[in-house]
Scaffold this active site. Structure first.
Site, PDB file in Angstrom:
ATOM      1  N   TYR A 110       0.804  -1.028   0.002  1.00 54.17           N
ATOM      2  CA  TYR A 110       0.083  -0.173   0.115  1.00 54.17           C
ATOM      3  C   TYR A 110       0.854   1.167  -0.010  1.00 54.17           C
ATOM      4  CZ  TYR A 110      -3.557   3.491   1.001  1.00 54.17           C
ATOM      5  OH  TYR A 110      -4.143   4.508   1.079  1.00 54.17           O
ATOM      6  N   TRP A 112       1.245   5.457  -1.817  1.00 57.58           N
ATOM      7  CA  TRP A 112       0.936   6.747  -2.901  1.00 57.58           C
ATOM      8  C   TRP A 112       1.886   6.606  -3.980  1.00 57.58           C
ATOM      9  CZ3 TRP A 112      -1.974  11.553  -3.056  1.00 57.58           C
ATOM     10  CH2 TRP A 112      -3.368  11.623  -2.605  1.00 57.58           C
TER      11      TRP A 112
HETATM   12  N1  MGD Z   1      -2.365   8.415  12.155  1.00 57.98           N
HETATM   13  C1  MGD Z   1      -2.689   8.582  10.822  1.00 57.98           C
HETATM   14  N2  MGD Z   1      -2.169   7.654  10.085  1.00 57.98           N
HETATM   15  C2  MGD Z   1      -2.627   7.813   8.634  1.00 57.98           C
HETATM   16  C3  MGD Z   1      -3.251   8.663   8.227  1.00 57.98           C
HETATM   17  C4  MGD Z   1      -4.061   9.566   9.394  1.00 57.98           C
HETATM   18  O1  MGD Z   1      -4.916  10.264   8.844  1.00 57.98           O
HETATM   19  N3  MGD Z   1      -3.539   9.385  10.485  1.00 57.98           N
HETATM   20  N4  MGD Z   1      -3.764   8.766   7.064  1.00 57.98           N
HETATM   21  C5  MGD Z   1      -3.615   7.389   6.176  1.00 57.98           C
HETATM   22  C6  MGD Z   1      -3.747   7.677   4.675  1.00 57.98           C
HETATM   23  S1  MGD Z   1      -5.489   8.405   4.365  1.00 57.98           S
HETATM   24  C7  MGD Z   1      -3.011   7.425   3.946  1.00 57.98           C
HETATM   25  S2  MGD Z   1      -3.300   7.425   2.254  1.00 57.98           S
HETATM   26  C8  MGD Z   1      -1.742   6.709   4.216  1.00 57.98           C
HETATM   27  C9  MGD Z   1      -0.539   7.296   3.295  1.00 57.98           C
HETATM   28  O2  MGD Z   1       0.546   6.369   3.566  1.00 57.98           O
HETATM   29  P1  MGD Z   1       1.674   6.107   2.310  1.00 57.98           P
HETATM   30  O3  MGD Z   1       1.111   6.312   0.944  1.00 57.98           O
HETATM   31  O4  MGD Z   1       2.312   4.907   2.854  1.00 57.98           O
HETATM   32  O5  MGD Z   1       2.703   7.506   2.557  1.00 57.98           O
HETATM   33  P2  MGD Z   1       3.511   8.190   1.799  1.00 57.98           P
HETATM   34  O6  MGD Z   1       4.326   9.039   2.618  1.00 57.98           O
HETATM   35  O7  MGD Z   1       2.987   8.863   0.516  1.00 57.98           O
HETATM   36  O8  MGD Z   1       4.460   6.967   1.285  1.00 57.98           O
HETATM   37  C10 MGD Z   1       4.804   6.675  -0.045  1.00 57.98           C
HETATM   38  C11 MGD Z   1       6.333   6.196   0.008  1.00 57.98           C
HETATM   39  O9  MGD Z   1       6.660   5.901  -1.373  1.00 57.98           O
HETATM   40  C12 MGD Z   1       7.959   6.595  -1.701  1.00 57.98           C
HETATM   41  N5  MGD Z   1       7.950   6.649  -3.275  1.00 57.98           N
HETATM   42  C13 MGD Z   1       7.557   7.827  -3.537  1.00 57.98           C
HETATM   43  N6  MGD Z   1       7.997   7.894  -5.151  1.00 57.98           N
HETATM   44  C14 MGD Z   1       8.358   6.718  -5.276  1.00 57.98           C
HETATM   45  C15 MGD Z   1       8.642   5.728  -6.294  1.00 57.98           C
HETATM   46  O10 MGD Z   1       8.793   6.493  -7.616  1.00 57.98           O
HETATM   47  N7  MGD Z   1       9.174   4.488  -6.223  1.00 57.98           N
HETATM   48  C16 MGD Z   1       9.368   3.892  -5.017  1.00 57.98           C
HETATM   49  N8  MGD Z   1       9.968   2.918  -4.953  1.00 57.98           N
HETATM   50  N9  MGD Z   1       8.947   4.666  -3.890  1.00 57.98           N
HETATM   51  C17 MGD Z   1       8.665   5.988  -4.082  1.00 57.98           C
HETATM   52  C18 MGD Z   1       8.021   7.911  -0.723  1.00 57.98           C
HETATM   53  O11 MGD Z   1       9.411   7.820  -0.596  1.00 57.98           O
HETATM   54  C19 MGD Z   1       7.351   7.166   0.366  1.00 57.98           C
HETATM   55  O12 MGD Z   1       7.955   6.490   1.433  1.00 57.98           O
HETATM   56  O13 MGD Z   1      -1.487   6.984   5.359  1.00 57.98           O
HETATM   57  C20 MGD Z   1      -2.304   6.662   6.478  1.00 57.98           C
HETATM   58  N10 MGD Z   1      -1.881   6.785   7.866  1.00 57.98           N
HETATM   59  N1  MGD Z   2      -1.647  18.795   2.644  1.00 60.47           N
HETATM   60  C1  MGD Z   2      -1.960  17.462   2.408  1.00 60.47           C
HETATM   61  N2  MGD Z   2      -3.232  17.067   2.066  1.00 60.47           N
HETATM   62  C2  MGD Z   2      -3.492  15.798   1.973  1.00 60.47           C
HETATM   63  C3  MGD Z   2      -2.958  14.816   2.376  1.00 60.47           C
HETATM   64  C4  MGD Z   2      -1.606  15.112   2.630  1.00 60.47           C
HETATM   65  O1  MGD Z   2      -0.594  14.086   3.325  1.00 60.47           O
HETATM   66  N3  MGD Z   2      -1.194  16.386   2.909  1.00 60.47           N
HETATM   67  N4  MGD Z   2      -3.298  13.455   2.049  1.00 60.47           N
HETATM   68  C5  MGD Z   2      -4.350  13.217   1.196  1.00 60.47           C
HETATM   69  C6  MGD Z   2      -4.994  12.088   1.417  1.00 60.47           C
HETATM   70  S1  MGD Z   2      -4.224  10.793   1.162  1.00 60.47           S
HETATM   71  C7  MGD Z   2      -6.347  11.924   2.031  1.00 60.47           C
HETATM   72  S2  MGD Z   2      -7.029  10.252   2.348  1.00 60.47           S
HETATM   73  C8  MGD Z   2      -7.034  13.193   2.516  1.00 60.47           C
HETATM   74  C9  MGD Z   2      -7.595  13.104   3.669  1.00 60.47           C
HETATM   75  O2  MGD Z   2      -8.575  13.798   4.082  1.00 60.47           O
HETATM   76  P1  MGD Z   2      -9.283  13.855   5.370  1.00 60.47           P
HETATM   77  O3  MGD Z   2      -9.402  12.693   5.959  1.00 60.47           O
HETATM   78  O4  MGD Z   2     -10.370  14.771   5.291  1.00 60.47           O
HETATM   79  O5  MGD Z   2      -8.091  14.898   6.058  1.00 60.47           O
HETATM   80  P2  MGD Z   2      -7.361  14.996   7.618  1.00 60.47           P
HETATM   81  O6  MGD Z   2      -6.654  16.172   7.716  1.00 60.47           O
HETATM   82  O7  MGD Z   2      -7.226  13.621   8.199  1.00 60.47           O
HETATM   83  O8  MGD Z   2      -8.836  15.317   8.518  1.00 60.47           O
HETATM   84  C10 MGD Z   2      -9.533  16.502   8.315  1.00 60.47           C
HETATM   85  C11 MGD Z   2      -9.969  17.393   9.430  1.00 60.47           C
HETATM   86  O9  MGD Z   2     -10.928  16.352  10.276  1.00 60.47           O
HETATM   87  C12 MGD Z   2     -11.068  16.611  11.352  1.00 60.47           C
HETATM   88  N5  MGD Z   2     -11.590  15.607  12.232  1.00 60.47           N
HETATM   89  C13 MGD Z   2     -10.741  14.489  12.860  1.00 60.47           C
HETATM   90  N6  MGD Z   2     -11.332  13.729  13.467  1.00 60.47           N
HETATM   91  C14 MGD Z   2     -12.846  14.352  13.340  1.00 60.47           C
HETATM   92  C15 MGD Z   2     -14.026  13.822  14.308  1.00 60.47           C
HETATM   93  O10 MGD Z   2     -13.856  12.952  14.915  1.00 60.47           O
HETATM   94  N7  MGD Z   2     -15.123  14.749  14.027  1.00 60.47           N
HETATM   95  C16 MGD Z   2     -15.058  15.869  13.434  1.00 60.47           C
HETATM   96  N8  MGD Z   2     -16.117  16.716  13.066  1.00 60.47           N
HETATM   97  N9  MGD Z   2     -13.985  16.233  12.576  1.00 60.47           N
HETATM   98  C17 MGD Z   2     -12.957  15.531  12.769  1.00 60.47           C
HETATM   99  C18 MGD Z   2      -9.643  16.984  11.772  1.00 60.47           C
HETATM  100  O11 MGD Z   2      -9.566  18.413  12.622  1.00 60.47           O
HETATM  101  C19 MGD Z   2      -8.931  17.213  10.616  1.00 60.47           C
HETATM  102  O12 MGD Z   2      -8.300  18.470  10.552  1.00 60.47           O
HETATM  103  O13 MGD Z   2      -6.192  14.391   2.423  1.00 60.47           O
HETATM  104  C20 MGD Z   2      -5.430  14.329   1.226  1.00 60.47           C
HETATM  105  N10 MGD Z   2      -4.992  15.696   1.494  1.00 60.47           N
HETATM  106 MO    MO Z   3      -5.389   8.692   1.978  1.00 58.13          MO
END
Ligand code: MGD
Ligand code: MGD
Ligand code: MO
Length: 767
Positions: A110, A112
């Site tokens: 898993y 991005w």
């Molecule tokens: N506590 C907490 N944990 C969360 C979340 C949260 O809200 N709270 N959000 C979750 C969500 S929504 C998501 S989507 C995940 C994201 O989790 P990930 O998608 O695993 O996070 P990234 O840091 O984007 O990891 C991508 C990795 O790929 C590497 N990479 C980039 N380009 C390339 C490439 O071309 N080749 C190779 N081989 N590697 C590459 C980067 O260096 C990086 O280490 O995290 C989740 N974890």
């Molecule tokens: N800059 C930046 N933008 C991103 C990403 C990133 O890594 N960096 N990741 C992307 C990815 S993979 C994803 S999946 C999306 C995720 O998109 P979201 O899941 O919407 O993003 P978050 O920032 O985790 O959460 C948004 C807000 O929800 C509020 N929140 C948390 N828990 C609760 C709750 O229980 N109730 C309510 N009402 N509010 C709550 C928090 O204050 C938080 O700031 O973001 C995307 N956008």
């Molecule tokens: Mo995500």
């Protein structure tokens, strides 16, 4: 200096090249709202934390697979040649396959990866392992894993969370009130999977404000809406949204503001839900007074807002974060039930849609044309686990878990292959993950930088960044397709993921099947041509490939008509039924009820999160942790780069704490604090603020996990990674999604002396 267009998940930009390096970047002329993250590109690409050449863990090289006399990450690496590394990888893959079968290979991988769609590491590792006979895969995602399973049962598909949702022009013209659970943070809108030529979302929000749409942001964090939106802020205790939605429904029911005609024609199961809301089934009416105690919101404000919703054209939305929590299915289902009671689903500007504030491009009008993509093929093994049950899989071979009415049995994993993701960023409860990660015999990782995942691998293959190879970028949420020509030579000995897998497939005897005779450029052209042919079906004429590549991008024209989610269903529910068992919106689902899950019964219910302010754990850990998406990075990507580094407090991730909570703990602005619970601890830098409600702290995700000592279980993380503290448990037996947002912690001033720790590579011994 020469300039070339390039592209990343954080947007299209112009790279200024000098002496073979990316010297600086400038915004793309068509981007109305460029992300500041582009400024981190030069420092990231040329960071000292780049992996210079293939590496093998010393003990693995000396004593072979399975030797874990020293824990992963605690040993030096030995630099090896590419040929040695590829021989070793092929030998291990072949050995595991012969001895244990493909079901002993975990290749979900898993993550991005890059915005480039051809050299997309996760797609490639799948294509490679599927070609090798298959692997154990991962289904759903960390973003909206619970919703991905729930919504098909309730509304027949995932469009309401993945898009397309009702588009902004429809909202601007029709909506009077937009209620945003979780707000709509601008930082989130500057990211698009696959990148964007134009970050349209902030502009659409501004237009909606100018058109007079009133916004209410229901969130623990004030900064979840930009000042300029002028939204009314309703602070809510995290995890309490379902209670609030039930109380809105209660108000509408007792005030006769229920659209019975809509419920009758378009839904099933309302009566059972109504009886529950009124307390007829459990003796507990879900009144505003009841919800007030749970949410921290005044009862009068709750009933007032409910009636406002019924008075006008209202769009209800919730961020994806709401379902990334214990019982994360419930707020989404309750919001749909509430929207059904209001009866505006399928009308212009009314109803509901998830994620308007979660990612760029939700609600951007776009024709249903496809984007160029690499093909992964099919997993011949047909085995997969719910994505976030990854540590369970490694820790508990043979265990069976319930999942969406079926059961999943965990195979015994001997080899893990990861490319394009960072589990030591994304997974919950890192100390538990460390234990799980020390189980398999072999871990192979392709990485660009020395992330904690790379540091804890046995074989590390250095990958190029997307700027060191040709590619094409695009997203179904954006109207641009962008050419990504190679900007600079690969840094160090880094190689392209595609070329690595192609050579490995050669070693293993299926190169032709893997490449289909194409090199990277051949695949880019093939994928573009495929997308061009499909565009024609929608009457969109894209230029031929050579012109596209020369000009650098194409912009697909906007559609002529507004898109309205469930518009067809509303217009004619008989001709256009939903893909649910009843063909209608299921406020009560016989299917889900039939699964018999206590943690997800047949209609939306209030189930307090296990970690919650009135739970036993709150006596010792009274603060609710929000670990949201970072404004200075994309997840863990770009942590070792300019914007993120500049945002640190004495080298550590900032933690937002309410001034009152800080005062009672004698914490001052800029102090290093220890954030802890029974699962683990990290250090962070205190930032005092009234933007976060009392009883809540916010620590963004994505700081690179940096334990004091890899050798010591339960080690303190020096950088401030919130997943040291989060719970590793599924949302429910239905969705089994990640539940990161339900975690309690305590914070104290840290009086010890600890360096923040750097981003540098581990110790490397000469080969
Ligand atoms: N506590 C907490 N944990 C969360 C979340 C949260 O809200 N709270 N959000 C979750 C969500 S929504 C998501 S989507 C995940 C994201 O989790 P990930 O998608 O695993 O996070 P990234 O840091 O984007 O990891 C991508 C990795 O790929 C590497 N990479 C980039 N380009 C390339 C490439 O071309 N080749 C190779 N081989 N590697 C590459 C980067 O260096 C990086 O280490 O995290 C989740 N974890
Ligand atoms: N800059 C930046 N933008 C991103 C990403 C990133 O890594 N960096 N990741 C992307 C990815 S993979 C994803 S999946 C999306 C995720 O998109 P979201 O899941 O919407 O993003 P978050 O920032 O985790 O959460 C948004 C807000 O929800 C509020 N929140 C948390 N828990 C609760 C709750 O229980 N109730 C309510 N009402 N509010 C709550 C928090 O204050 C938080 O700031 O973001 C995307 N956008
Ligand atoms: Mo995500």
């Amino acid at each position: 200096m020469s300039r070339r267009l390039s592209h990343a998940h954080w947007g299209t930009f112009e790279a200024n090249l000098k002496d073979g390096r990316i010297d600086s970047v400038s915004p793309f002329g068509h981007d109305s709202h460029p992300s500041a993250l582009i400024q981190s590109v030069p420092s990231a690409v040329h960071a000292a934390s780049r992996i210079a050449q293939p590496m093998v863990r010393e003990g693995y090289l000396l004593r072979g697979p399975g030797d874990l006399s020293r824990r992963r990450g605690a040993e030096p690496f030995v630099a090896v040649s590419w040929e040695e590394a590829l021989q070793l990888v092929s030998r291990q893959l072949r050995g595991v396959k012969e001895k244990h079968g493909n079901k002993a290979i975990f290749g979900g991988s898993y993550g991005w990866s890059s915005a480039g769609r051809i050299n997309h590491a996760r797609t490639l590792v799948h294509r490679f392992l599927y070609g090798f006979g298959g692997c154990v895969d991962q289904v759903t995602n960390y973003s909206w894993g619970a919703a991905a399973v729930l919504l098909p049962h309730i509304v027949g598909g995932i469009e309401a969370v993945a898009g397309p949702v009702t588009d902004w022009p429809s909202i601007i013209k029709n909506t009077k009130l937009m209620v945003l659970f979780g707000g709509a943070a601008e930082k989130n809108m500057l990211i698009t999977t696959g990148g964007a030529g134009n970050h349209e979302s902030p502009g659409w929000l501004k237009q909606a404000r100018d058109a007079g749409v009133e916004f209410v942001s229901i969130s623990p964090l004030k900064r979840d809406c930009s000042e300029w939106l002028g939204a009314e802020w309703l602070p809510i205790r995290p995890g309490a949204d379902t209670a609030l939605m039930l109380a809105f429904a209660h108000t509408l029911i007792v005030n006769d503001r229920v659209d019975l005609a809509f419920l009758d024609k378009y839904t099933v199961g309302y009566e059972r839900f109504r009886d529950y809301v009124l307390g007829l089934t459990d003796g507990r009416p879900k009144s505003p007074a009841w919800a007030s105690g749970l949410t921290g919101i005044d009862a009068g404000r709750i009933s007032g807002l409910a009636l406002r919703m019924a008075d006008a054209c209202t769009m209800l939305s919730a961020t994806w974060s709401l379902q990334r929590a214990d019982h994360g299915e419930q707020p989404y289902w309750a919001l749909i039930a509430l929207a059904a009671i209001l009866g505006q689903i399928g009308l212009p500007g009314g109803g509901f849609g998830f994620g308007y504030g979660s990612i760029n491009g939700m609600g951007t009008p776009r024709r249903p044309t496809s984007s160029p993509a690499m093909e992964s093929g099919k997993n011949p093994l047909g085995l997969a686990i719910p994505v976030a049950r990854m540590a369970d899989l490694l820790l508990q071979p043979g265990r069976t878990i319930p999942f969406n009415g079926k059961t999943v049995t965990f195979p015994d994993i001997k080899l893990v292959y990861w490319a394009g993701g960072n589990p030591f960023h994304h997974h919950q409860d890192i100390n538990r993950l460390v234990e799980a990660w020390n189980r398999p015999e072999t871990i192979i990782v392709h990485e660009v930088w020395w992330t904690a995942t790379a540091r804890q691998a046995d074989i590390v293959l250095p990958a190029t960044t997307t700027f060191e190879r040709d590619d094409v970028g695009a997203s179904p949420r954006d109207r641009f397709i962008v050419a990504m020509p190679q900007l600079i030579e690969p840094v160090g000995q880094a190689r392209n993921d595609y070329d690595i897998f192609s050579d490995l497939a050669g070693h293993l005897g299926f190169q032709q099947q893997f490449t289909e005779g194409r090199d990277i450029r051949g695949w880019i052209e093939h994928a573009y041509d495929g997308c061009r042919a499909k565009a024609r079906v929608h009457n969109v004429e894209l230029p031929e490939f050579s012109r596209f590549w020369r000009e650098g991008f194409v912009e697909v024209p906007s559609p002529e008509d507004d898109f309205i989610l469930f518009g067809d269903f509303r217009a004619d529910p008989v001709a256009n039924p939903l893909r649910t068992p009843s063909g209608r919106i299921e406020i009560f689902s016989e299917t889900i009820a039939g699964f018999g899950y206590d943690n997800c019964p047949g209609h939306p219910v209030w189930l307090p999160p296990k970690e919650w302010h009135s739970a036993k754990a709150a006596e010792r850990f009274p603060l609710h942790l929000i670990s949201n998406q970072p404004s200075t990075r994309l997840h863990s990507q770009l942590d070792d780069a300019k914007l993120s580094r500049d945002s640190k407090v004495a080298g550590r991730e900032p933690i937002l704490i309410n001034s009152i909570d800080a005062a009672s703990r004698l914490i001052e602005n800029g102090d290093t604090v220890r954030v802890f619970n029974d699962r683990g601890a990290c250090l962070a830098g205190a930032v005092l603020s009234s933007d976060v409600m009392e009883g809540v702290v916010q620590l963004a995700s994505g700081a690179w996990y940096h334990p004091e000592a890899y050798a010591t279980p339960g080690s303190l993380d020096l950088h401030g990674n919130p997943n040291m503290l989060t719970r590793d448990e599924g949302t429910s037996f239905l969705g089994q999604g990640p539940s990161a947002q339900s975690a309690l912690v305590e914070v104290e001033r840290f009086l010890g002396e600890r360096q923040a720790g750097d981003f540098q590579m581990p110790h490397v011994n000469a080969g």
